[in-house]
Motif scaffolding. Structure first.
Motif, PDB file in Angstrom:
ATOM      1  N   VAL A 242       4.144 -11.726   7.588  1.00 59.09           N
ATOM      2  CA  VAL A 242       2.826 -11.199   7.958  1.00 59.09           C
ATOM      3  C   VAL A 242       2.040 -10.646   6.775  1.00 59.09           C
ATOM      4  O   VAL A 242       0.848 -10.397   6.894  1.00 59.09           O
ATOM      5  CB  VAL A 242       2.917 -10.109   9.052  1.00 59.09           C
ATOM      6  N   ALA A 243       2.697 -10.441   5.629  1.00 58.30           N
ATOM      7  CA  ALA A 243       2.013  -9.899   4.457  1.00 58.30           C
ATOM      8  C   ALA A 243       2.733 -10.354   3.200  1.00 58.30           C
ATOM      9  O   ALA A 243       3.940 -10.572   3.219  1.00 58.30           O
ATOM     10  CB  ALA A 243       1.970  -8.373   4.518  1.00 58.30           C
ATOM     11  N   ASP A 244       1.984 -10.504   2.132  1.00 59.56           N
ATOM     12  CA  ASP A 244       2.578 -10.917   0.862  1.00 59.56           C
ATOM     13  C   ASP A 244       3.253  -9.765   0.140  1.00 59.56           C
ATOM     14  O   ASP A 244       4.123  -9.979  -0.687  1.00 59.56           O
ATOM     15  CB  ASP A 244       1.519 -11.545  -0.049  1.00 59.56           C
ATOM     16  N   GLU A 245       2.829  -8.551   0.425  1.00 62.82           N
ATOM     17  CA  GLU A 245       3.455  -7.364  -0.146  1.00 62.82           C
ATOM     18  C   GLU A 245       3.243  -6.212   0.813  1.00 62.82           C
ATOM     19  O   GLU A 245       2.461  -6.297   1.751  1.00 62.82           O
ATOM     20  CB  GLU A 245       2.889  -7.045  -1.525  1.00 62.82           C
ATOM     21  N   GLY A 246       3.968  -5.129   0.574  1.00 62.78           N
ATOM     22  CA  GLY A 246       3.905  -3.991   1.472  1.00 62.78           C
ATOM     23  C   GLY A 246       2.541  -3.320   1.513  1.00 62.78           C
ATOM     24  O   GLY A 246       1.797  -3.312   0.534  1.00 62.78           O
ATOM     25  N   PHE A 247       2.211  -2.768   2.682  1.00 60.85           N
ATOM     26  CA  PHE A 247       0.956  -2.054   2.889  1.00 60.85           C
ATOM     27  C   PHE A 247       1.292  -0.737   3.565  1.00 60.85           C
ATOM     28  O   PHE A 247       1.778  -0.718   4.690  1.00 60.85           O
ATOM     29  CB  PHE A 247       0.006  -2.893   3.745  1.00 60.85           C
TER      30      PHE A 247
ATOM     31  N   THR B 268       2.124   9.098  16.459  1.00 63.77           N
ATOM     32  CA  THR B 268       2.311   8.332  15.224  1.00 63.77           C
ATOM     33  C   THR B 268       2.078   9.223  14.012  1.00 63.77           C
ATOM     34  O   THR B 268       1.062   9.897  13.907  1.00 63.77           O
ATOM     35  CB  THR B 268       1.348   7.134  15.169  1.00 63.77           C
ATOM     36  N   SER B 269       3.020   9.173  13.082  1.00 66.74           N
ATOM     37  CA  SER B 269       2.923   9.955  11.857  1.00 66.74           C
ATOM     38  C   SER B 269       2.609   9.067  10.652  1.00 66.74           C
ATOM     39  O   SER B 269       1.867   9.469   9.764  1.00 66.74           O
ATOM     40  CB  SER B 269       4.240  10.701  11.628  1.00 66.74           C
ATOM     41  N   ALA B 270       3.177   7.843  10.617  1.00 69.56           N
ATOM     42  CA  ALA B 270       2.936   6.914   9.505  1.00 69.56           C
ATOM     43  C   ALA B 270       3.320   5.502   9.939  1.00 69.56           C
ATOM     44  O   ALA B 270       4.142   5.315  10.843  1.00 69.56           O
ATOM     45  CB  ALA B 270       3.749   7.315   8.278  1.00 69.56           C
ATOM     46  N   VAL B 271       2.719   4.513   9.269  1.00 73.94           N
ATOM     47  CA  VAL B 271       3.032   3.103   9.515  1.00 73.94           C
ATOM     48  C   VAL B 271       3.162   2.429   8.157  1.00 73.94           C
ATOM     49  O   VAL B 271       2.361   2.684   7.255  1.00 73.94           O
ATOM     50  CB  VAL B 271       1.920   2.406  10.342  1.00 73.94           C
ATOM     51  N   TYR B 272       4.168   1.589   8.029  1.00 73.14           N
ATOM     52  CA  TYR B 272       4.332   0.790   6.814  1.00 73.14           C
ATOM     53  C   TYR B 272       4.511  -0.661   7.231  1.00 73.14           C
ATOM     54  O   TYR B 272       5.335  -0.962   8.096  1.00 73.14           O
ATOM     55  CB  TYR B 272       5.543   1.250   6.000  1.00 73.14           C
ATOM     56  N   ILE B 273       3.736  -1.549   6.625  1.00 78.11           N
ATOM     57  CA  ILE B 273       3.839  -2.972   6.939  1.00 78.11           C
ATOM     58  C   ILE B 273       4.528  -3.666   5.777  1.00 78.11           C
ATOM     59  O   ILE B 273       4.029  -3.643   4.643  1.00 78.11           O
ATOM     60  CB  ILE B 273       2.451  -3.574   7.203  1.00 78.11           C
ATOM     61  N   GLY B 274       5.699  -4.241   6.043  1.00 81.87           N
ATOM     62  CA  GLY B 274       6.413  -5.017   5.040  1.00 81.87           C
ATOM     63  C   GLY B 274       6.053  -6.485   5.189  1.00 81.87           C
ATOM     64  O   GLY B 274       5.170  -6.845   5.971  1.00 81.87           O
ATOM     65  N   THR B 275       6.735  -7.327   4.465  1.00 80.80           N
ATOM     66  CA  THR B 275       6.419  -8.753   4.520  1.00 80.80           C
ATOM     67  C   THR B 275       6.734  -9.370   5.877  1.00 80.80           C
ATOM     68  O   THR B 275       6.020 -10.255   6.334  1.00 80.80           O
ATOM     69  CB  THR B 275       7.159  -9.527   3.419  1.00 80.80           C
ATOM     70  N   ASP B 276       7.799  -8.885   6.535  1.00 75.30           N
ATOM     71  CA  ASP B 276       8.172  -9.440   7.835  1.00 75.30           C
ATOM     72  C   ASP B 276       8.668  -8.364   8.813  1.00 75.30           C
ATOM     73  O   ASP B 276       9.388  -8.634   9.750  1.00 75.30           O
ATOM     74  CB  ASP B 276       9.232 -10.535   7.683  1.00 75.30           C
ATOM     75  N   PHE B 277       8.271  -7.126   8.546  1.00 76.42           N
ATOM     76  CA  PHE B 277       8.658  -6.020   9.418  1.00 76.42           C
ATOM     77  C   PHE B 277       7.586  -4.932   9.350  1.00 76.42           C
ATOM     78  O   PHE B 277       6.726  -4.933   8.475  1.00 76.42           O
ATOM     79  CB  PHE B 277      10.013  -5.425   9.003  1.00 76.42           C
TER      80      PHE B 277
ATOM     81  N   PHE C 222       8.402   7.124 -12.748  1.00 78.85           N
ATOM     82  CA  PHE C 222       7.851   7.682 -11.520  1.00 78.85           C
ATOM     83  C   PHE C 222       7.652   6.548 -10.523  1.00 78.85           C
ATOM     84  O   PHE C 222       7.036   5.534 -10.861  1.00 78.85           O
ATOM     85  CB  PHE C 222       6.506   8.371 -11.796  1.00 78.85           C
ATOM     86  N   VAL C 223       8.193   6.724  -9.323  1.00 79.84           N
ATOM     87  CA  VAL C 223       8.076   5.714  -8.276  1.00 79.84           C
ATOM     88  C   VAL C 223       7.516   6.357  -7.021  1.00 79.84           C
ATOM     89  O   VAL C 223       7.566   7.574  -6.851  1.00 79.84           O
ATOM     90  CB  VAL C 223       9.438   5.042  -7.970  1.00 79.84           C
ATOM     91  N   ARG C 224       7.002   5.519  -6.135  1.00 78.20           N
ATOM     92  CA  ARG C 224       6.468   5.993  -4.862  1.00 78.20           C
ATOM     93  C   ARG C 224       7.326   5.387  -3.752  1.00 78.20           C
ATOM     94  O   ARG C 224       7.482   4.188  -3.661  1.00 78.20           O
ATOM     95  CB  ARG C 224       5.013   5.557  -4.721  1.00 78.20           C
ATOM     96  N   MET C 225       7.896   6.262  -2.904  1.00 83.72           N
ATOM     97  CA  MET C 225       8.721   5.825  -1.779  1.00 83.72           C
ATOM     98  C   MET C 225       7.794   5.646  -0.577  1.00 83.72           C
ATOM     99  O   MET C 225       6.985   6.514  -0.276  1.00 83.72           O
ATOM    100  CB  MET C 225       9.801   6.856  -1.461  1.00 83.72           C
ATOM    101  N   LYS C 226       7.943   4.511   0.122  1.00 87.49           N
ATOM    102  CA  LYS C 226       7.056   4.198   1.244  1.00 87.49           C
ATOM    103  C   LYS C 226       7.865   3.803   2.474  1.00 87.49           C
ATOM    104  O   LYS C 226       9.057   3.553   2.396  1.00 87.49           O
ATOM    105  CB  LYS C 226       6.117   3.054   0.857  1.00 87.49           C
ATOM    106  N   GLY C 227       7.167   3.661   3.582  1.00 91.48           N
ATOM    107  CA  GLY C 227       7.814   3.238   4.822  1.00 91.48           C
ATOM    108  C   GLY C 227       8.867   4.230   5.265  1.00 91.48           C
ATOM    109  O   GLY C 227       8.660   5.442   5.205  1.00 91.48           O
ATOM    110  N   ALA C 228      10.012   3.724   5.699  1.00 87.71           N
ATOM    111  CA  ALA C 228      11.082   4.585   6.200  1.00 87.71           C
ATOM    112  C   ALA C 228      11.620   5.512   5.119  1.00 87.71           C
ATOM    113  O   ALA C 228      12.176   6.564   5.420  1.00 87.71           O
ATOM    114  CB  ALA C 228      12.221   3.742   6.773  1.00 87.71           C
TER     115      ALA C 228
END
Length: 184
Positions: free
Chosen positions: A26-31, A54-63, A146-152
């Motif tokens: 559904v996406a080429d990279e995470g959103f 709902t607190s947050a949503v993360y869209i991965g390539t297929d999840f 420095f990295v950014r943690m996203k989604g779960a």
């Protein structure tokens, strides 16, 4: 409309976050949508943010991972939310519109930064995605990555262990210059 498997779901290491497996690309990279305002480019994330829990949503390539507020249980939410996502996909509504390239991709990066990004994309991100999360390069300064943690991964109780014992250890093995990995 193509026949695909029904949307399924599974828990993540973060008890507030559930991973919904879409069984299609559904996406080429995470959103990442840590707030409703960030969901502007995702009709599906906007729809999910229509629910007060709902607190947050993360869209991965297929999840998709959805993080909920503490006052409601996944036993009540997971199945109906899976159905809502399935209906959105069946109606062929867009998941993310006009995906812009990310600021992580810069042709002017120093060789070490290009190599760090390559390892993150090739090795680290696919493993983190298995648990419904993502990790992206933010910056590299004086031996600190420095990295950014996203989604779960965002707000997950075990994310600090993953960051220090998994990601930091691996990056130090590969790059003698890296002294520390920090989440922003």
């Amino acid at each position: 409309m193509s026949a695909t498997a029904a949307v399924s779901f599974e828990p993540t290491p973060n008890p507030a976050t559930m991973k919904f497996l879409l069984h299609r690309h559904v996406a080429d990279e995470g959103f990442d949508c840590p707030t409703a305002q960030d969901a502007e480019r995702s009709p599906l994330a906007s729809k999910i943010f229509g629910f007060p829990w709902t607190s947050a949503v993360y869209i991965g390539t297929d999840f998709i991972t959805v993080t909920k507020q503490d006052w409601v249980d996944w036993e009540l939410l997971a199945q109906p939310l899976s159905g809502l996502i399935q209906e959105h996909l069946n109606n062929e509504e867009p998941v993310v519109v006009e995906f812009v390239s990310s600021p992580e991709d810069d042709a002017n990066d120093e060789p070490i930064v290009r190599n760090i990004k390559s390892v993150l994309n090739r090795e680290i991100r696919p493993v983190v995605a298995l648990d419904g999360g993502d990790i992206v390069f933010h910056k590299y300064v004086d031996g600190t990555l420095f990295v950014r943690m996203k989604g779960a991964c965002s707000g997950c109780p075990s994310s600090q262990v993953t960051l220090k014992e998994g990601i930091e250890t691996r990056m130090k093995e590969l790059f003698a210059e890296i002294k520390e990995v920090v989440s922003v």
